[in-house]
Every structure is written in structure tokens, then in C-alpha cells.
Design an enzyme around this catalytic site. Structure first.
Site, PDB file in Angstrom:
ATOM      1  N   GLU A   1       7.345 -21.601   7.820  1.00 28.65           N
ATOM      2  CA  GLU A   1       7.436 -20.747   9.005  1.00 28.65           C
ATOM      3  C   GLU A   1       8.374 -21.310  10.059  1.00 28.65           C
ATOM      4  OE1 GLU A   1       4.208 -21.591  12.332  1.00 28.65           O
ATOM      5  OE2 GLU A   1       3.251 -20.900  10.493  1.00 28.65           O
TER       6      GLU A   1
ATOM      7  N   GLU B   1       0.809  -1.218   0.000  1.00 29.10           N
ATOM      8  CA  GLU B   1       0.000   0.000   0.000  1.00 29.10           C
ATOM      9  C   GLU B   1       0.843   1.268   0.000  1.00 29.10           C
ATOM     10  OE1 GLU B   1      -3.092   0.288  -0.402  1.00 29.10           O
ATOM     11  OE2 GLU B   1      -4.022  -1.622   0.124  1.00 29.10           O
TER      12      GLU B   1
END
EC number: 4.2.1.126
Length: 309
Positions: free
Chosen positions: A124, A93
């Protein structure tokens, strides 16, 4: 992983507040939809207070980040699963909102871009993978790395912070449990303790909301500190579509009170750069002069306006 390893992991998870079981919600699936919505909304309402309790930690981390970025550093988010996706979202963004280069704010997610839409098994759990991902970016001492993990123990996030700190980069650890390994590994530990989730262990809920709120603060306030705004106007917005072009014109109008025709002329001469157009109108100068002033003030519009007084 051996049975002994699994047993140890289960013990670790059982100690986390984000993984705690809520006996009072054990019959939630029998409740009317409106009642469930009310309960969920009530749970969400507790998140801002948890963030409020850590505002001093957040502000200190932001000031340190802005200082590094002012020297040419990057803001790099690193996480797995929901936490990683939130980091990628915040990074993506920044270019349209603040006209940053995509390389200035970067989101790393364990397992790579495909993990945004589909889980990459085992990614992960690898601290080494985080180090590899950061090494590919050519990490420097001016960079800031934000490890994001609801549990505060995710190896990818912890590994990213440990590798970055060893390289001399600024490190921030954002988690939702107290006394987390992630916060301990980072120079700036931010622990937003949101408590047990509505659905046991579903940290995309309150923990995810808390992480989103903090990431909003880190990127937005850092960009304010870097002069990417004028007051609360996004003067570095990139007009890449019709909506943003209309917003650009409105921002110039709000900043200058100039008539439409003058705004159009200024934006055309400034090649669509909102900050340049505003300076042209307010200071009564042409585009090249405005660009020189902005360069001299390191992009801060207020500084460029003051320089001409």
C-alpha cells in the site's frame, strides 16, 4: 523508513479523524456483550447521514462515470487493504448482476489477488505499484479510476488517481477524512467523514461501511444510467445458476404479466437473455427483431420499446 519518517507518519495519522482515540470507549472491554453491540449499532447508524452529506458529489461522479462508460470505458477501483477488498468485491458482483464483461468493472488491490486474503507488506506504500497495475490494463481516456482509501493518504490509492489523471482518465477519490490528498488529486473528490472508530484506527468498521455504501451507488446507478435495468428490475442479470434462472423467470413475469408458458418460450428463443425476452413479449416480436431493436437503442429496454411505437 527512518525514525524521522516514522515520526512524520505518526503525526499525519494523529491528525486523521479515522485514527482518533475515543476516551469514552476506553473501558468498552468491561461492558456486557449486549451493551457493546448497542454501542456499535449506534455508531453504524451515523454512517448513512455522513453519506447523505455528500450525495451531490457522489451524483456528479456517477454521471461522469456513466458518460465515459457509454463511450466504451471501464470502471476501475484501486485501493489497499479493506478499501481494496471492497473495490474488488463491488467489481466482482457486476457480471452476475448486470451481465457486464469482467473487463468492464475491475478491482485492483495493492499486492495483487493474494492480498484479498492475506496482507502484502508494504504494497500500500507504493504509488509506483499502482501506476504499474494501471499500465498493465492499458488505461485510456474513456476509463474511470476510483481511488479508495479511508485515510485519504494511502500512496497506492493516491498514486493510482495521479497516474490515471495524467493519462486523461476520469478520476474519483473516495476517502473518509476531510481535506485528503486523495480527494485533492482526483477530479471528483468524495469525502465521507465518519469520525473516530469504535476500535481506534479500525477503518474496516464505519469507514468501510461508508465506502461500501458509496461503491454500491457508483456501480448500481451507473448501470441504471447505462440501461442495465428496466425500472428496478435487473433485466441484464446473468442466469449462471438455478437461483438466477428462477430470478430471470420472475423478472420477465414482473415486467410482462405473461403466463408461464409464454415466458418459457421467450426465454428459450432469447437464449436466456432476460431483456430480449421481455421485449419479445411486450412488443410482440421475435428474438432477432428484439435483438436488433436493443442494439439500436444501445441496450436500453425502454428505448427499444419506444422505437416500435
Amino acid at each position: 523508513m527512518t525514525s524521522q519518517d516514522y515520526s512524520a507518519l505518526q503525526s499525519q495519522l494523529a491528525a486523521l479523524t479515522t485514527e482518533a482515540f475515543r476516551p469514552d470507549l476506553a473501558e468498552i472491554d468491561h461492558l456486557p456483550t449486549l451493551e457493546i453491540a448497542k454501542i456499535m449499532n449506534g455508531e453504524d447508524a451515523t454512517v448513512p447521514a455522513a453519506v447523505t452529506a455528500r450525495l451531490e458529489d457522489i451524483a456528479a461522479a456517477i454521471d461522469a462515470t456513466a458518460a465515459r462508460m457509454a463511450r466504451g470505458g471501464r470502471l476501475i477501483y484501486a485501493g489497499a487493504g479493506t478499501a481494496g477488498r471492497l473495490g474488488v468485491l463491488d467489481a466482482s458482483e457486476c457480471p452476475p448482476t448486470f451481465n457486464t464483461d469482467p473487463s468492464e468493472v475491475v478491482g485492483l488491490i495493492a499486492g495483487g489477488p493474494s492480498a484479498m486474503v492475506e496482507a502484502v507488506e508494504g504494497a500500500e506504500d507504493s504509488a509506483a505499484l499502482a501506476a504499474e497495475d494501471l499500465a498493465k490494463l492499458g488505461l485510456t481516456e474513456t476509463d474511470t479510476v476510483v481511488g479508495i482509501s479511508a485515510s485519504g493518504r494511502t500512496p497506492y490509492a493516491v498514486g493510482a488517481v495521479e497516474h490515471a489523471r495524467a493519462a486523461g482518465a476520469l478520476t474519483i477519490g473516495l476517502s473518509c477524512n476531510a481535506d485528503s490528498p486523495l480527494a485533492a488529486a482526483a477530479e471528483h473528490g468524495i469525502e465521507i467523514v465518519t469520525g473516530p472508530e469504535l476500535l481506534t484506527g479500525s477503518t474496516r468498521l464505519k469507514a468501510g461501511t461508508a465506502q461500501k455504501l458509496v461503491l454500491n451507488m457508483i456501480s448500481t446507478i451507473t448501470m441504471i444510467r447505462l440501461g442495465k435495468t428496466y425500472g428496478n428490475l435487473m433485466v441484464d442479470v446473468r442466469a449462471s445458476n438455478d437461483k438466477l434462472q428462477a430470478r430471470s423467470r420472475r423478472i420477465v413475469a414482473l415486467a410482462t404479466d405473461a403466463p408461464d408458458a409464454e415466458i418459457e418460450r421467450a426465454l428459450a428463443a432469447a437464449d436466456g437473455e432476460v431483456k430480449t425476452a421481455i421485449l419479445m413479449i411486450l412488443a410482440g416480436i421475435d428474438a432477432p427483431a428484439a435483438e436488433r431493436r436493443l442494439a439500436g437503442s444501445r441496450g436500453h429496454l425502454r428505448g427499444a420499446l419506444t422505437a416500435g411505437q
